[in-house]
Design an enzyme around this catalytic site. Structure first.
Site, PDB file in Angstrom:
ATOM      1  N   ASP A 238       1.018  -1.388   0.131  1.00 21.60           N
ATOM      2  CA  ASP A 238       0.051  -0.004  -0.123  1.00 21.60           C
ATOM      3  C   ASP A 238       0.943   1.227   0.226  1.00 21.60           C
ATOM      4  OD1 ASP A 238      -1.589   2.158   0.876  1.00 21.60           O
ATOM      5  OD2 ASP A 238      -2.710   1.157   2.504  1.00 21.60           O
TER       6      ASP A 238
ATOM      7  N   SER B 119      -1.910  14.772 -13.376  1.00 23.00           N
ATOM      8  CA  SER B 119      -3.187  14.795 -14.450  1.00 23.00           C
ATOM      9  C   SER B 119      -3.198  16.150 -15.008  1.00 23.00           C
ATOM     10  CB  SER B 119      -4.319  14.315 -13.575  1.00 23.00           C
ATOM     11  OG  SER B 119      -5.526  14.409 -14.082  1.00 23.00           O
TER      12      SER B 119
ATOM     13  N   TYR C 201     -10.076  15.234  -5.955  1.00 22.84           N
ATOM     14  CA  TYR C 201      -9.195  14.736  -6.519  1.00 22.84           C
ATOM     15  C   TYR C 201      -8.325  15.711  -7.455  1.00 22.84           C
ATOM     16  CZ  TYR C 201      -7.338  12.060 -10.450  1.00 22.84           C
ATOM     17  OH  TYR C 201      -6.382  11.188 -11.609  1.00 22.84           O
TER      18      TYR C 201
ATOM     19  N   LYS D  36      -3.733  15.955  -7.364  1.00 21.71           N
ATOM     20  CA  LYS D  36      -2.867  16.369  -8.594  1.00 21.71           C
ATOM     21  C   LYS D  36      -2.184  17.652  -8.514  1.00 21.71           C
ATOM     22  CE  LYS D  36      -3.801  11.829  -9.871  1.00 21.71           C
ATOM     23  NZ  LYS D  36      -2.497  10.975  -9.711  1.00 21.71           N
TER      24      LYS D  36
HETATM   25  N1  LIG Z   1      -7.383   6.842 -15.852  1.00 21.46           N
HETATM   26  C1  LIG Z   1      -7.696   8.339 -15.966  1.00 21.46           C
HETATM   27  O1  LIG Z   1      -8.410   8.760 -16.483  1.00 21.46           O
HETATM   28  C2  LIG Z   1      -6.369   9.303 -15.517  1.00 21.46           C
HETATM   29  C3  LIG Z   1      -6.170  10.182 -15.813  1.00 21.46           C
HETATM   30  C4  LIG Z   1      -5.097  11.232 -15.363  1.00 21.46           C
HETATM   31  C5  LIG Z   1      -4.233  10.546 -14.421  1.00 21.46           C
HETATM   32  N2  LIG Z   1      -4.410   9.468 -13.992  1.00 21.46           N
HETATM   33  C6  LIG Z   1      -3.558   8.802 -12.878  1.00 21.46           C
HETATM   34  O2  LIG Z   1      -2.928   7.856 -13.453  1.00 21.46           O
HETATM   35  C7  LIG Z   1      -2.589   6.798 -12.353  1.00 21.46           C
HETATM   36  C8  LIG Z   1      -2.895   5.452 -12.855  1.00 21.46           C
HETATM   37  O3  LIG Z   1      -4.402   5.208 -12.912  1.00 21.46           O
HETATM   38  P1  LIG Z   1      -5.104   4.315 -14.109  1.00 21.46           P
HETATM   39  O4  LIG Z   1      -6.026   4.913 -14.738  1.00 21.46           O
HETATM   40  O5  LIG Z   1      -3.799   3.454 -14.675  1.00 21.46           O
HETATM   41  O6  LIG Z   1      -5.973   3.450 -12.894  1.00 21.46           O
HETATM   42  P2  LIG Z   1      -6.066   1.940 -12.555  1.00 21.46           P
HETATM   43  O7  LIG Z   1      -7.049   2.156 -11.563  1.00 21.46           O
HETATM   44  O8  LIG Z   1      -5.996   1.267 -13.748  1.00 21.46           O
HETATM   45  O9  LIG Z   1      -4.771   1.588 -11.743  1.00 21.46           O
HETATM   46  C9  LIG Z   1      -4.239   2.213 -10.752  1.00 21.46           C
HETATM   47  C10 LIG Z   1      -3.459   1.130  -9.990  1.00 21.46           C
HETATM   48  O10 LIG Z   1      -3.075   1.821  -8.855  1.00 21.46           O
HETATM   49  C11 LIG Z   1      -3.405   0.581  -7.693  1.00 21.46           C
HETATM   50  N3  LIG Z   1      -3.383   1.204  -6.373  1.00 21.46           N
HETATM   51  C12 LIG Z   1      -4.384   2.200  -5.896  1.00 21.46           C
HETATM   52  N4  LIG Z   1      -4.217   2.452  -4.589  1.00 21.46           N
HETATM   53  C13 LIG Z   1      -3.303   2.006  -4.233  1.00 21.46           C
HETATM   54  C14 LIG Z   1      -2.259   1.946  -2.931  1.00 21.46           C
HETATM   55  N5  LIG Z   1      -2.870   2.519  -1.996  1.00 21.46           N
HETATM   56  N6  LIG Z   1      -1.143   1.240  -3.143  1.00 21.46           N
HETATM   57  C15 LIG Z   1      -0.938   0.559  -4.124  1.00 21.46           C
HETATM   58  N7  LIG Z   1      -1.362   0.356  -5.198  1.00 21.46           N
HETATM   59  C16 LIG Z   1      -2.510   0.941  -5.379  1.00 21.46           C
HETATM   60  C17 LIG Z   1      -4.518  -0.212  -7.982  1.00 21.46           C
HETATM   61  O11 LIG Z   1      -4.486  -1.384  -7.352  1.00 21.46           O
HETATM   62  C18 LIG Z   1      -4.452  -0.205  -9.421  1.00 21.46           C
HETATM   63  O12 LIG Z   1      -3.760  -1.282  -9.920  1.00 21.46           O
HETATM   64  C19 LIG Z   1      -3.345   7.328 -11.072  1.00 21.46           C
HETATM   65  O13 LIG Z   1      -2.577   8.049 -10.620  1.00 21.46           O
HETATM   66  C20 LIG Z   1      -4.311   8.333 -11.498  1.00 21.46           C
HETATM   67  O14 LIG Z   1      -4.626   9.327 -10.659  1.00 21.46           O
HETATM   68  C21 LIG Z   1      -5.691   8.558 -14.233  1.00 21.46           C
END
Ligand SMILES: NC(=O)c1ccc[n+]([C@@H]2O[C@H](COP(=O)([O-])OP(=O)(O)OC[C@H]3O[C@@H](n4cnc5c(N)ncnc54)[C@H](O)[C@@H]3O)[C@@H](O)[C@H]2O)c1
Length: 252
Positions: free
Chosen positions: A61, A141, A154, A158
């Site tokens: 975590d 983001s 959120y 970011k």
């Molecule tokens: N998907 C979008 O629209 C988007 C856009 C901009 C930025 N982001 C950012 O990109 C990053 C990745 O997001 P994604 O879209 O790949 O999401 P996702 O949900 O596919 O992957 C996120 C991963 O982080 C892991 N995770 C969450 N909390 C955790 C913790 N406390 N400890 C360890 N692992 C943890 C989850 O298990 C998951 O495998 C994030 O920081 C998110 O905020 C996402």
């Protein structure tokens, strides 16, 4: 092979952008250590090894200091040191007005999205210094640049990640450690539905996101991984403190 000989840790690597980075980094010659609270990261590490790459996994975590220390320590001892740390794990919030957002939700978002990045950076510095330098890449983001209404907590996480990145870029520069962040627009990952307002039709919500992106599509793990390879490679040797938008023009 743009990351040949490098050893990298990637958090949130069991899914989405992080999984895309792990696969691409391995394809570019890096040894990759996947970190995720989801044990499914072990299967991706095994698949990378089966494809001839070097990979390992720690279930952790990112908001827990002891977990980060154990995971990064396991990576450094498996690979004989670390060159790259990608603090990518994060969670979404459902779209709703600020006054309806539960303070516990706010705290949870900051614990994972901000404290998790802080702890990852904090653990990375001595490991990268021991190697004589390296690269940190945080996942911010477009939310930090052009916020959407209904996502105040959120968006604030970011903005904090982008600010932390710029500050640490200045602090770490004397140690030859570069610190950048990537700013993806709404992505085609499992996280996307987590941003939808409760009760909203998912197809309609997805189309509404896409309608705000000039290039007319969501970002993908491959898009973000390509930016990450650049920022973590020696090609970006003079780039630090940058927030690279992977946003199809959303922030223009
Ligand atoms: N998907 C979008 O629209 C988007 C856009 C901009 C930025 N982001 C950012 O990109 C990053 C990745 O997001 P994604 O879209 O790949 O999401 P996702 O949900 O596919 O992957 C996120 C991963 O982080 C892991 N995770 C969450 N909390 C955790 C913790 N406390 N400890 C360890 N692992 C943890 C989850 O298990 C998951 O495998 C994030 O920081 C998110 O905020 C996402």
């Amino acid at each position: 092979m743009r990351l040949q000989g490098k050893a990298a840790v990637i958090t949130g690597a069991a899914s989405g952008f992080g999984a895309g980075m792990a696969e691409r980094f391995a394809a570019e010659g890096a040894a990759v250590w996947l970190v995720d609270r989801d044990p499914g990261g072990a299967a991706l590490a095994a698949a990378i090894r089966a494809g001839g790459g070097r990979a390992g996994f720690s279930q952790a975590d990112v908001s827990a200091e002891a977990d980060i220390g154990a995971a990064f320590g396991a990576a450094a001892s498996a690979f004989g040191g670390l060159d790259i740390v990608c603090n990518n794990a994060g969670i979404p919030q459902a779209t709703m007005p600020l006054e309806e957002t539960d303070p516990a939700t706010f705290d949870r978002l900051f614990a994972i999205n901000v404290r998790g990045v802080f702890l990852g950076c904090r653990a990375a510095i001595p490991l990268l210094r021991a190697r004589g330098g390296g690269a940190i890449l945080n996942t911010s983001s477009t939310a930090a640049i052009r916020p959407r209404p209904g996502l105040a907590a959120y968006n604030a996480t970011k903005a904090a990640v982008s600010s932390l990145t710029r500050t640490l870029a200045l602090e770490a520069a004397p140690h030859r450690i570069r610190v950048n962040c990537v700013c993806p627009v709404a992505g085609d990952t499992p996280m996307l539905t987590g941003f939808f307002a409760p009760g909203r039709d998912p197809d309609e919500a997805r189309a509404a996101f896409i309608a705000t992106i000039p290039l007319g599509r969501l970002s993908t793990p491959a898009d973000v991984a390509a930016a990450a390879v650049y920022l973590c490679s020696d090609e970006a040797a003079m780039v630090t403190g940058a927030a690279l938008e992977v946003d199809g023009g959303r922030d223009v």
